[in-house]
Design a protein around this motif. Structure first.
Motif, PDB file in Angstrom:
ATOM      1  N   TYR A 127       0.831  -1.212   0.000  1.00 26.92           N
ATOM      2  CA  TYR A 127       0.000   0.000   0.000  1.00 26.92           C
ATOM      3  C   TYR A 127       0.864   1.261   0.000  1.00 26.92           C
ATOM      4  O   TYR A 127       0.561   2.236  -0.691  1.00 26.92           O
ATOM      5  N   ALA A 128       1.917   1.250   0.807  1.00 27.10           N
ATOM      6  CA  ALA A 128       2.783   2.431   0.889  1.00 27.10           C
ATOM      7  C   ALA A 128       3.472   2.698  -0.448  1.00 27.10           C
ATOM      8  O   ALA A 128       3.568   3.855  -0.883  1.00 27.10           O
ATOM      9  N   SER A 129       3.928   1.651  -1.116  1.00 30.03           N
ATOM     10  CA  SER A 129       4.554   1.873  -2.423  1.00 30.03           C
ATOM     11  C   SER A 129       3.521   2.322  -3.450  1.00 30.03           C
ATOM     12  O   SER A 129       3.823   3.106  -4.344  1.00 30.03           O
ATOM     13  N   LEU A 130       2.284   1.875  -3.301  1.00 29.87           N
ATOM     14  CA  LEU A 130       1.208   2.311  -4.189  1.00 29.87           C
ATOM     15  C   LEU A 130       0.972   3.811  -4.051  1.00 29.87           C
ATOM     16  O   LEU A 130       0.850   4.529  -5.051  1.00 29.87           O
ATOM     17  N   ILE A 131       0.934   4.302  -2.820  1.00 26.78           N
ATOM     18  CA  ILE A 131       0.769   5.749  -2.606  1.00 26.78           C
ATOM     19  C   ILE A 131       1.951   6.499  -3.205  1.00 26.78           C
ATOM     20  O   ILE A 131       1.786   7.515  -3.866  1.00 26.78           O
ATOM     21  N   GLY A 132       3.149   5.990  -2.964  1.00 20.14           N
ATOM     22  CA  GLY A 132       4.337   6.659  -3.498  1.00 20.14           C
ATOM     23  C   GLY A 132       4.332   6.751  -5.009  1.00 20.14           C
ATOM     24  O   GLY A 132       4.727   7.759  -5.584  1.00 20.14           O
ATOM     25  N   LEU A 133       3.856   5.700  -5.653  1.00 19.13           N
ATOM     26  CA  LEU A 133       3.809   5.704  -7.115  1.00 19.13           C
ATOM     27  C   LEU A 133       2.728   6.629  -7.662  1.00 19.13           C
ATOM     28  O   LEU A 133       2.897   7.249  -8.700  1.00 19.13           O
ATOM     29  N   LEU A 134       1.598   6.691  -6.963  1.00 18.97           N
ATOM     30  CA  LEU A 134       0.463   7.444  -7.486  1.00 18.97           C
ATOM     31  C   LEU A 134       0.437   8.900  -7.074  1.00 18.97           C
ATOM     32  O   LEU A 134      -0.366   9.663  -7.592  1.00 18.97           O
ATOM     33  N   SER A 135       1.275   9.286  -6.125  1.00 19.83           N
ATOM     34  CA  SER A 135       1.267  10.687  -5.700  1.00 19.83           C
ATOM     35  C   SER A 135       2.242  11.469  -6.574  1.00 19.83           C
ATOM     36  O   SER A 135       3.409  11.578  -6.266  1.00 19.83           O
ATOM     37  N   THR A 136       1.746  11.962  -7.650  1.00 17.72           N
ATOM     38  CA  THR A 136       2.576  12.726  -8.578  1.00 17.72           C
ATOM     39  C   THR A 136       2.521  14.197  -8.200  1.00 17.72           C
ATOM     40  O   THR A 136       1.491  14.692  -7.739  1.00 17.72           O
TER      41      THR A 136
END
Length: 173
Positions: free
Chosen positions: A48-57
């Motif tokens: 989940y944390a990596s998902l946020i990192g990838l999607l927070s542009t």
């Protein structure tokens, strides 16, 4: 790099993050040992944390904008680590009483035990019960997953993440 390659690369990384979260949640759901449940929950949280990192542009071109967009990811990681860490510590106290698996909790729940009461709070936070810190962290994950893909006309990722959070709540309870 061309826009197509960047988009494909992002999609691949999002799929890997979602696969990590799915594997962690489903593996935790199938465990009977309490520490393993929390361990696999931590694996899912890393997805989940990596998902946020990838999607927070970033909304702009500045590094500050990028860092501000990553603050919800940092909050999620902090809430998750503190909740799981507290639960593991309290499980260590319960293991002294012979509680190692889910079936061992039956006798502990019958008598008043301050450790079990204290364990309930971080576990409820891990499962995302409001107003605990885990709820806000999970809200951020769903918000970013839905918001990032809403521009593409697809909110399926947010729905998938919300369903995985339901799996997390099921094995916690």
């Amino acid at each position: 790099l061309s826009r197509t390659m960047v988009g494909a690369s992002l999609l691949l990384r999002v799929m890997i993050s979602l696969a990590t979260a799915t594997l962690g949640e489903l593996s935790a759901f199938s465990q009977s040992r309490l520490r393993r449940i929390l361990g696999y929950s931590a694996v899912a949280d890393s997805g989940y944390a990596s998902l946020i990192g990838l999607l927070s542009t970033p909304s702009g071109n500045s590094y500050t904008d990028f860092l501000l967009n990553l603050m919800p990811a940092e909050y999620f990681i902090l809430a998750s680590c503190l909740s799981i860490g507290a639960a593991v510590l309290l499980l260590g106290l319960l293991e002294k009483e012979g509680v190692r698996e889910i079936k061992d909790l039956a006798g502990v729940l019958a008598r008043p035990n301050i450790t079990m009461l204290m364990l309930a709070i971080p576990l409820m936070s891990v499962s995302g019960i409001p107003p605990l810190a885990g709820f806000l962290g999970k809200f951020f994950v769903i918000m970013y997953a839905g918001g990032a893909l809403a521009s593409l006309g697809n909110a399926g990722l947010a729905v998938a993440v919300a369903l995985l959070f339901l799996v997390c709540s099921a094995y916690i309870f």
